[in-house]
Enzyme design. Sequence first.
Site, PDB file in Angstrom:
ATOM      1  CG  ASP A 234      62.652  18.375  -1.176  1.00  0.00           C
ATOM      2  OD1 ASP A 234      61.781  17.566  -0.839  1.00  0.00           O
ATOM      3  OD2 ASP A 234      62.403  19.454  -1.742  1.00  0.00           O
TER       4      ASP A 234
ATOM      5  CE  LYS B 240      63.055  15.719   6.266  1.00  0.00           C
ATOM      6  NZ  LYS B 240      63.298  16.585   5.117  1.00  0.00           N
TER       7      LYS B 240
ATOM      8  N   GLY C 218      57.596  14.186   0.932  1.00  0.00           N
ATOM      9  CA  GLY C 218      57.837  13.121  -0.046  1.00  0.00           C
ATOM     10  C   GLY C 218      59.183  12.509   0.255  1.00  0.00           C
ATOM     11  CG  HIS C 219      60.346  11.328   3.690  1.00  0.00           C
ATOM     12  ND1 HIS C 219      60.087  11.163   5.013  1.00  0.00           N
ATOM     13  CD2 HIS C 219      60.553  12.649   3.517  1.00  0.00           C
ATOM     14  CE1 HIS C 219      60.137  12.343   5.621  1.00  0.00           C
ATOM     15  NE2 HIS C 219      60.399  13.254   4.730  1.00  0.00           N
TER      16      HIS C 219
ATOM     17  CD  GLN D   1      56.883  19.243   5.594  1.00  0.00           C
ATOM     18  OE1 GLN D   1      56.594  19.275   6.762  1.00  0.00           O
ATOM     19  NE2 GLN D   1      56.342  18.363   4.759  1.00  0.00           N
TER      20      GLN D   1
HETATM   21  P1  IMP Z   1      52.803  23.443   2.135  1.00  0.00           P
HETATM   22  O1  IMP Z   1      53.511  22.660   3.189  1.00  0.00           O
HETATM   23  O2  IMP Z   1      52.186  22.555   1.077  1.00  0.00           O
HETATM   24  O3  IMP Z   1      51.839  24.436   2.691  1.00  0.00           O
HETATM   25  O4  IMP Z   1      53.904  24.307   1.350  1.00  0.00           O
HETATM   26  C1  IMP Z   1      54.615  25.375   1.971  1.00  0.00           C
HETATM   27  C2  IMP Z   1      56.050  25.416   1.490  1.00  0.00           C
HETATM   28  O5  IMP Z   1      56.731  24.271   1.971  1.00  0.00           O
HETATM   29  C3  IMP Z   1      56.226  25.401  -0.039  1.00  0.00           C
HETATM   30  O6  IMP Z   1      57.372  26.149  -0.369  1.00  0.00           O
HETATM   31  C4  IMP Z   1      56.462  23.929  -0.335  1.00  0.00           C
HETATM   32  O7  IMP Z   1      57.163  23.743  -1.559  1.00  0.00           O
HETATM   33  C5  IMP Z   1      57.303  23.558   0.870  1.00  0.00           C
HETATM   34  N1  IMP Z   1      57.249  22.132   1.217  1.00  0.00           N
HETATM   35  C6  IMP Z   1      56.284  21.475   1.868  1.00  0.00           C
HETATM   36  N2  IMP Z   1      56.604  20.193   2.054  1.00  0.00           N
HETATM   37  C7  IMP Z   1      57.823  20.027   1.533  1.00  0.00           C
HETATM   38  C8  IMP Z   1      58.718  18.916   1.473  1.00  0.00           C
HETATM   39  O8  IMP Z   1      58.461  17.821   1.958  1.00  0.00           O
HETATM   40  N3  IMP Z   1      59.897  19.156   0.836  1.00  0.00           N
HETATM   41  C9  IMP Z   1      60.231  20.377   0.340  1.00  0.00           C
HETATM   42  N4  IMP Z   1      59.439  21.433   0.399  1.00  0.00           N
HETATM   43  C10 IMP Z   1      58.238  21.262   0.997  1.00  0.00           C
END
Ligand code: IMP
Length: 422
Positions: free
Chosen positions: A12, A15, A39-40, A223
């Site tokens: 977040d 990017k 989520g971009h 991420q």
């Molecule tokens: P997962 O990727 O859904 O398995 O989540 C693992 C961790 O990564 C959690 O803390 C999510 O909130 C975080 N996370 C995954 N994708 C994003 C992103 O695009 N932005 C922020 N946090 C993310």
Amino acid sequence: MNTIVTGLQWGDEGKGKIVDYLTESADVVVRGQGGNNAGHTVIARGTKYVLHLLPSGILWDGKTNIIGNGVVVDPVGLVAEIERVEGQGVSITPEKLLISDRAHVVLPLHKELDAAREAALGDRKIGTTKRGIGPAYADKINRCGLRVADLLDETYFREMVGHRTADANEVLAKFGLPTFDATEQADEVLAAFARLRPHVSNTIPVLHQAWKDGKTILFEGAQGTLLDIDFGTYPFVTSSNTTSGGSCTGTGLPPTAIDQVIGVCKAYTTRVGSGPFPSADEGLSQYLHDLGREFGATTGRARGCGWLDAVLLRHGCMVNGTTGLAVTNVDGLDNYETLRICTGYEIDGTVHELPPADRHAWDRAKAVYEELPGWQQDTTACTSYEQLPEKAKAYLDRLSDLCGTPVKFVGVGPDRVQTLVV
Ligand code: IMP
């Protein structure tokens, strides 16, 4: 010039906006890891687009967008996203979007397994996006995953989904949870795949040809560094290498193809999901939420907020080989009187400049701060770096010193024009 854009915090970082800015001069935009957990948000021509699996270059005409082999693709989610973005007037043709035949597939059961595992962990849960990311990558590493290429052969795909469903059902039954019907799983995915089929190919030679032809390739990271499976705050991480190395293994382009790495960070720090966050600050969270800022693009969750953490950024710049910083959301701090930067972690009486590996040490880490005066001026109308208030420039200079990396871009608002080049 081939550029990796990578997040230096917990995702977040903004990017999407930097990628969108750099896309103007790019010929190819490629994603190499993650899935629709990302989520971009991009605001272009006054319209807000939220992209999850689609590379940000999709909003431009004449660019090639590639979903690389390292991405986990949820066909049902991707088709819904394509239809939503097409509904906003963006055409998505097979020439414009290519999907690697080596990318792994997220099945509906992966999402359920993700949710079931989170529930079983109770207060030790990771706080995942429940998009099935962890279970899909686990299958990949366990060598029982299904790849996009497998979807091209319906009979084989159905057979493999049958095996995978039987395995998953054994686990679910143990937890007393509802089990799956293999035919329903396969039907749902195959129906969605009919829309995606024309986009599938071996994307490796396409990328190599672009490199050989001197085209500009942009690697869009998802991420952030602290969510990296190796370099993040394990186990509170995602299941892929979100750092710059993942851009190579996730696309088939080697490290020698990379010219620069832009590390994106906010002017402060945010985090969603569980896990350590030494510079978290209730007051700053409340302040930013009151401004309507810092709600997740994928899950809508309110993000925890805190001060800029130079310990994490230093680590991030090292492991990514960051050649320049893009600092976003500078305008979020416009009205704050006194700003803080975390320069070290005090753990059991010793100050550390780099983050610990030991998960228990994180619980004892106390942020050591230095304070800087806020600029208390609106930056959103600045159209050049020179126009920024002197105190804002001093804040950015200090950040650059602490990380040993120059600031190359500054974001002062969500619009494409609010990206200042240094
Ligand atoms: P997962 O990727 O859904 O398995 O989540 C693992 C961790 O990564 C959690 O803390 C999510 O909130 C975080 N996370 C995954 N994708 C994003 C992103 O695009 N932005 C922020 N946090 C993310």
